[in-house]
Structures are given as C-alpha cells and as structure tokens.
Design an enzyme around this catalytic site. Sequence first.
Site, PDB file in Angstrom:
ATOM      1  N   TYR A 144      19.884 -21.691  95.999  1.00  0.00           N
ATOM      2  CA  TYR A 144      18.519 -21.484  96.485  1.00  0.00           C
ATOM      3  C   TYR A 144      18.119 -20.038  96.235  1.00  0.00           C
ATOM      4  O   TYR A 144      18.832 -19.115  96.630  1.00  0.00           O
ATOM      5  CB  TYR A 144      18.454 -21.798  97.978  1.00  0.00           C
ATOM      6  N   ASP A 239      21.788 -13.103  92.482  1.00  0.00           N
ATOM      7  CA  ASP A 239      21.029 -13.227  93.717  1.00  0.00           C
ATOM      8  C   ASP A 239      21.984 -12.933  94.869  1.00  0.00           C
ATOM      9  O   ASP A 239      22.736 -13.793  95.317  1.00  0.00           O
ATOM     10  CB  ASP A 239      20.440 -14.634  93.835  1.00  0.00           C
ATOM     11  N   LYS A 267      18.108  -9.579 103.704  1.00  0.00           N
ATOM     12  CA  LYS A 267      18.895  -9.795 104.912  1.00  0.00           C
ATOM     13  C   LYS A 267      19.511  -8.519 105.478  1.00  0.00           C
ATOM     14  O   LYS A 267      18.869  -7.809 106.236  1.00  0.00           O
ATOM     15  CB  LYS A 267      19.930 -10.888 104.657  1.00  0.00           C
TER      16      LYS A 267
END
Length: 430
Positions: A144, A239, A267
């Site tokens: 994702y 990523d 994050k």
Amino acid sequence: MDQSLSRELLVRASKVIPGGVNSPVRAFSSAHCDAPFITKGKGAYMYDEDGNRFIDYICSWGPLILGHAHPEVIEALRQTAEKGTSFGAPTAMEVELAERICALIPSMDMVRLVNSGTEATMSAVRVARGVTKRDKFLKFVGCYHGHADSFLISAGSGLATFGTPSSPGVPKGAAQDTLTCSYNELEQVRELFAANQDQIAAIIVEPVAGNMGCVLPEPEFLPGLRKICDESGALLIFDEVMTGFRVGPECAQGAFDVVPDLTTLGKVIGGGLPVGAYGGKREYMKMVSPCGPVYQAGTLSGNPLAVSAGLKTLEVLYRDPQNFKKLSDMNDRLSKGLRERAAGHGIEIQTPHIGSMAGMYFSPTPVRNFEDAQAAATDRFYRFHAAMLEHGVYLAPSPYEAWFLSLAHREAEIAKTLDVADKSFALLAE
C-alpha cells in the site's frame, strides 16, 4: 467489557461519517466486535470512553515509537503552539528536521516535507517520471502506497497485463501505466521489464511489506530490484513510510544494505502528527520546483507542530544507542512467546518480525506475499482478535496490518500480552 458509550458514539458517527470512521482501517466490522472510541493514551496504553484500558500494538499505525503522550514530545508541542501553529512560510525547524533526516539516511541528499505518506509516494513517482521521461511504474500486490488513483490497482490476468482499478472512482486511464507483480517474485519483475523496455520509470516497494501483515523480503529480492533498475535506467523507490526508523537506525535500506534512488517517509518523523517526506539523490531532487520543472506544493507542509514533534521524537529515539536493540529484543520475545503459546494448544502460527514491526498469521508455512497472506486462516485471526480485545490487548482489526511496539512497552506489557494470548488460543482450540 462494557462498551456502551463507544456503541452510542458509533451510532452517532455512522449518521454523519461514512461507516462511522474517518479511515477504513479503524472499522471493526470485519472483526465482529465493537470498535472502542479512544479518549486518551499514555505510554503503552490507550483508554476508551467507557474507561477500558488496552495495551496498544497499533501505536497510531506506527508513528508513536516512544509511546503515547511522551512528556518531551508534549512539551515540545506546547512550546511550539504558543508561538503559532502554521505560517505558510519557511521556518528554522524545517531546516533542522531536513538536516536531521539527511544525516540519518545516507541515500538522502535532499528531502521535501509534505503532509502525508500518500503525498510523499505520489510525489516520488512524479519525480521518477520527470527524471526518466517515462510513464509506467511497477508496484507489488498487497503493498500500500497511499490512496492516490494510480496506487489503487490490483493485478491483471497475466504478467504483462495492465492493472485494473481496484476501487470505484479510479478511472481506467489512471491504471494503464501501473504494472503489478507479486511481492518477493523477481522473475515476474524481469518479465515485465522485458515486455516494457524503456517504458518503466520506477519500481516502488515497501522494503518490508506492512500492509499485508508483516512480510519480510527474501534475501535476493531487494538486491535484485536494485540490479534490475540499474540495468534498465528505472529508479528504485523505497516506501519507508512505515519502516522508516522502525526497523533500524538507517531504516530498512540500512538493515538490508540496499540503496534506493528515492525514499518516502512519514509516521515516526511526525511523532504522531500528520507529516510525510520524500527525498533522495541531489540530482533527482533538483528536479522539484522551484529548482526544476516537477511541481509539488502544500500549504501545511513542514508545519511547526508536526516538525517539532518529529524532531523531538527522533532526538529521544537516538539519545540512547541501545534503543533500537531494546525494541528488537522485545519484539523477539513477543513473537517467540506467541508461537510457543499457540503451539501449546496445537495451533501453528507464523510471526514474521523485524525491529519494532511484527505480524501474525494462522498458517503452517511462511508467508512470502499477499497471496500467501490471503490463504492464512483469517477467521481464526478475527476470533483471536476479539478475545484479545475483550481482555485488554488492542491489535489491528485485520490480519493484513502490522503490529507496532514502542519504547513505552515493558516486560510487564509483554507478559500480560502473552498471558492473554494463551487464553485466546485456548478458546480457538476448543
């Protein structure tokens, strides 16, 4: 466990918010239990509106590597907020965070701050297209990279088939330049590059897949992707929104000794506030406006609150050189303990883990990719999840999400988790 107030809130929320949640991963409908509405967090724990306390293994889906409401992060936010929350103008703290990130990650000469992981990944792909003057890119099924149209693609009927949209609202045009392969399958990647010579701008990959549970790369996988990109002129994008500062002091690229061309982050670098970043080699980042023609902008990019929380989080995390080892050792104990408790009830599970990321599958064999993850016994997971929640352990309500530990988790929390897991496995074995 009383959840009456949370249930009332879900009824209210469902009238004004789709599904009653502002992100689908927060919905507990698939888990066949009620979602707690959280009122506060402290250390390794969250508390819901009904006063229930949970050991938290979501950590806001990764950012809270220090735990909830770390006092130094809260103080940094207080001091920053008193000076103003957003200016839409450069600040010294932005420079400091950018310098810190570039110093910690050797592959990043320059970095651009954005507001989310989705913004970071879509911008990185745009840069790769601008550098290579090619349109297509390759992603892996089950990885994702945010909800931009071109990322919401599932595999087609054959290796050389273009992807098809996996969400209504994604036009076919957005899918036609996205190629997909199975994670950990290098031969599929080679075949797609052979069928699309000089057309692929980039490979984007989660170096540790955290959106199909937690799937580790096989030893040859990431080096193989690096070699394919070098031979074809495509860029390799890691990523690391999820793995960044979670799997080691130099992120996944340091842990696996593979250098990407571009990296995306999020994050942890926001310490619990909305943030993202992308960066890499100077020659590529010089393509980004206002230096170059690749346009990307954001009103709240690098806002003072997110930057101050991220800076303080990184400062505390790196203050003790043993912090990464502490997290890894704790994760080892948790993962081993889960396997032992499950085996004690005649249940086979897989617990792949690295750094402070982990996953759990009800499967007798290792999970290599999304197809393997789908084949795992998901019904058992949901029953396990509900039992753990009932006894105060908060896991992601899906077998396709990673677990996260924080420095606030201690031996007492690990022991409690394993005790509850033993009881939960016992229920499954009945």
